[in-house]
Each structure stands twice: as structure tokens, then as C-alpha cells.
Design a protein around this motif. Structure first.
Motif, PDB file in Angstrom:
ATOM      1  N   LEU A 140      27.545 -32.848   5.276  1.00 27.55           N
ATOM      2  CA  LEU A 140      28.928 -33.320   5.351  1.00 27.55           C
ATOM      3  C   LEU A 140      29.810 -32.590   4.344  1.00 27.55           C
ATOM      4  O   LEU A 140      30.927 -32.176   4.665  1.00 27.55           O
ATOM      5  CB  LEU A 140      28.980 -34.833   5.120  1.00 27.55           C
ATOM      6  CG  LEU A 140      30.351 -35.477   5.238  1.00 27.55           C
ATOM      7  CD1 LEU A 140      30.902 -35.295   6.641  1.00 27.55           C
ATOM      8  CD2 LEU A 140      30.293 -36.938   4.878  1.00 27.55           C
ATOM      9  N   ALA A 141      29.323 -32.391   3.131  1.00 27.64           N
ATOM     10  CA  ALA A 141      30.092 -31.679   2.108  1.00 27.64           C
ATOM     11  C   ALA A 141      30.338 -30.234   2.519  1.00 27.64           C
ATOM     12  O   ALA A 141      31.438 -29.702   2.336  1.00 27.64           O
ATOM     13  CB  ALA A 141      29.362 -31.743   0.766  1.00 27.64           C
ATOM     14  N   LEU A 142      29.332 -29.582   3.091  1.00 30.74           N
ATOM     15  CA  LEU A 142      29.507 -28.202   3.555  1.00 30.74           C
ATOM     16  C   LEU A 142      30.519 -28.122   4.686  1.00 30.74           C
ATOM     17  O   LEU A 142      31.318 -27.178   4.744  1.00 30.74           O
ATOM     18  CB  LEU A 142      28.172 -27.613   4.005  1.00 30.74           C
ATOM     19  CG  LEU A 142      27.188 -27.266   2.892  1.00 30.74           C
ATOM     20  CD1 LEU A 142      25.854 -26.815   3.484  1.00 30.74           C
ATOM     21  CD2 LEU A 142      27.755 -26.180   2.001  1.00 30.74           C
ATOM     22  N   LEU A 143      30.524 -29.085   5.566  1.00 32.41           N
ATOM     23  CA  LEU A 143      31.526 -29.108   6.635  1.00 32.41           C
ATOM     24  C   LEU A 143      32.932 -29.272   6.087  1.00 32.41           C
ATOM     25  O   LEU A 143      33.858 -28.585   6.515  1.00 32.41           O
ATOM     26  CB  LEU A 143      31.214 -30.240   7.623  1.00 32.41           C
ATOM     27  CG  LEU A 143      30.087 -29.980   8.608  1.00 32.41           C
ATOM     28  CD1 LEU A 143      29.798 -31.234   9.423  1.00 32.41           C
ATOM     29  CD2 LEU A 143      30.454 -28.841   9.534  1.00 32.41           C
ATOM     30  N   VAL A 144      33.113 -30.163   5.135  1.00 35.90           N
ATOM     31  CA  VAL A 144      34.433 -30.386   4.541  1.00 35.90           C
ATOM     32  C   VAL A 144      34.904 -29.132   3.815  1.00 35.90           C
ATOM     33  O   VAL A 144      36.056 -28.707   3.973  1.00 35.90           O
ATOM     34  CB  VAL A 144      34.412 -31.615   3.593  1.00 35.90           C
ATOM     35  CG1 VAL A 144      35.674 -31.692   2.763  1.00 35.90           C
ATOM     36  CG2 VAL A 144      34.206 -32.880   4.395  1.00 35.90           C
ATOM     37  N   VAL A 145      34.029 -28.514   3.028  1.00 37.85           N
ATOM     38  CA  VAL A 145      34.397 -27.297   2.307  1.00 37.85           C
ATOM     39  C   VAL A 145      34.728 -26.172   3.286  1.00 37.85           C
ATOM     40  O   VAL A 145      35.690 -25.427   3.095  1.00 37.85           O
ATOM     41  CB  VAL A 145      33.271 -26.878   1.337  1.00 37.85           C
ATOM     42  CG1 VAL A 145      33.481 -25.487   0.795  1.00 37.85           C
ATOM     43  CG2 VAL A 145      33.177 -27.880   0.196  1.00 37.85           C
ATOM     44  N   GLY A 146      33.965 -26.055   4.366  1.00 35.04           N
ATOM     45  CA  GLY A 146      34.234 -25.033   5.369  1.00 35.04           C
ATOM     46  C   GLY A 146      35.580 -25.223   6.054  1.00 35.04           C
ATOM     47  O   GLY A 146      36.330 -24.269   6.257  1.00 35.04           O
ATOM     48  N   VAL A 147      35.905 -26.460   6.400  1.00 26.98           N
ATOM     49  CA  VAL A 147      37.190 -26.737   7.037  1.00 26.98           C
ATOM     50  C   VAL A 147      38.333 -26.454   6.067  1.00 26.98           C
ATOM     51  O   VAL A 147      39.345 -25.843   6.436  1.00 26.98           O
ATOM     52  CB  VAL A 147      37.239 -28.198   7.547  1.00 26.98           C
ATOM     53  CG1 VAL A 147      38.653 -28.605   7.922  1.00 26.98           C
ATOM     54  CG2 VAL A 147      36.306 -28.368   8.732  1.00 26.98           C
ATOM     55  N   LEU A 148      38.194 -26.867   4.818  1.00 26.17           N
ATOM     56  CA  LEU A 148      39.247 -26.604   3.835  1.00 26.17           C
ATOM     57  C   LEU A 148      39.427 -25.110   3.586  1.00 26.17           C
ATOM     58  O   LEU A 148      40.556 -24.625   3.471  1.00 26.17           O
ATOM     59  CB  LEU A 148      38.937 -27.325   2.522  1.00 26.17           C
ATOM     60  CG  LEU A 148      39.051 -28.840   2.550  1.00 26.17           C
ATOM     61  CD1 LEU A 148      38.637 -29.426   1.208  1.00 26.17           C
ATOM     62  CD2 LEU A 148      40.450 -29.267   2.911  1.00 26.17           C
TER      63      LEU A 148
END
Length: 86
Positions: free
Chosen positions: A25-33
Motif C-alpha cells: 500500500l505504501a509503495l502504491l501511494v508513493v508511486g501515485v504521488l
């Protein structure tokens, strides 16, 4: 039906599964940002209001896009001192 043996994961399996889910989940959020920051960047516009016209003209002359006569003529036009030799 052997429900009394549990799920077989134990405490460490549940903990690793939770940490893995949080990491994904953290990697997805960082990727989207990161994608939003990259796509939201405004490219500098050529000849924007922040660059004086004389600087752009000097750069074009330095790159060899225009010759010295054209540079002088355009510089005079920018400064408002049209030469009488036309």
C-alpha cells in the motif's frame, strides 16, 4: 473438518502478511504521488515573460541561428533605435 488445528499461519505468518500489505500500500501511494508530481510539472515556456527578449536574441546569436547583421538589426528594433541605413 479440522478447524481445531488453526489456519496454519501462526502469529508470525499473520504479522508478515500485515507488514507485506502495508508495504504494498505504501509503495502504491508513493508511486501515485511521484507520477502526479512528474505529470504536474510545468515545462518552462520558450520566450516566457521571465526572460528578456535581448537575452533570447543573444542566445540565438551565440548558437549561430542568426548572423551578426540580423542580430544588430533585431537588437536595434528591440531597443527602438532603428538604424537609418535601411
Amino acid at each position: 473438518m479440522m478447524f481445531w488445528y488453526g489456519s496454519g499461519m501462526g502469529m508470525w505468518g499473520g504479522l508478515l502478511m500485515t507488514l507485506g500489505s502495508v508495504l504494498v500500500l505504501a509503495l502504491l501511494v508513493v508511486g501515485v504521488l511521484a507520477a502526479l508530481r512528474y505529470l504536474g510539472r510545468v515545462a518552462p515556456q520558450a520566450g516566457g515573460a521571465s526572460r528578456p527578449a535581448e537575452d533570447i536574441l543573444a542566445e540565438r546569436f551565440a548558437r549561430g541561428e542568426i548572423d551578426e547583421d540580423e542580430y544588430r538589426r533585431r537588437l536595434d528594433a528591440l531597443r527602438g533605435t532603428m538604424s537609418a541605413a535601411r
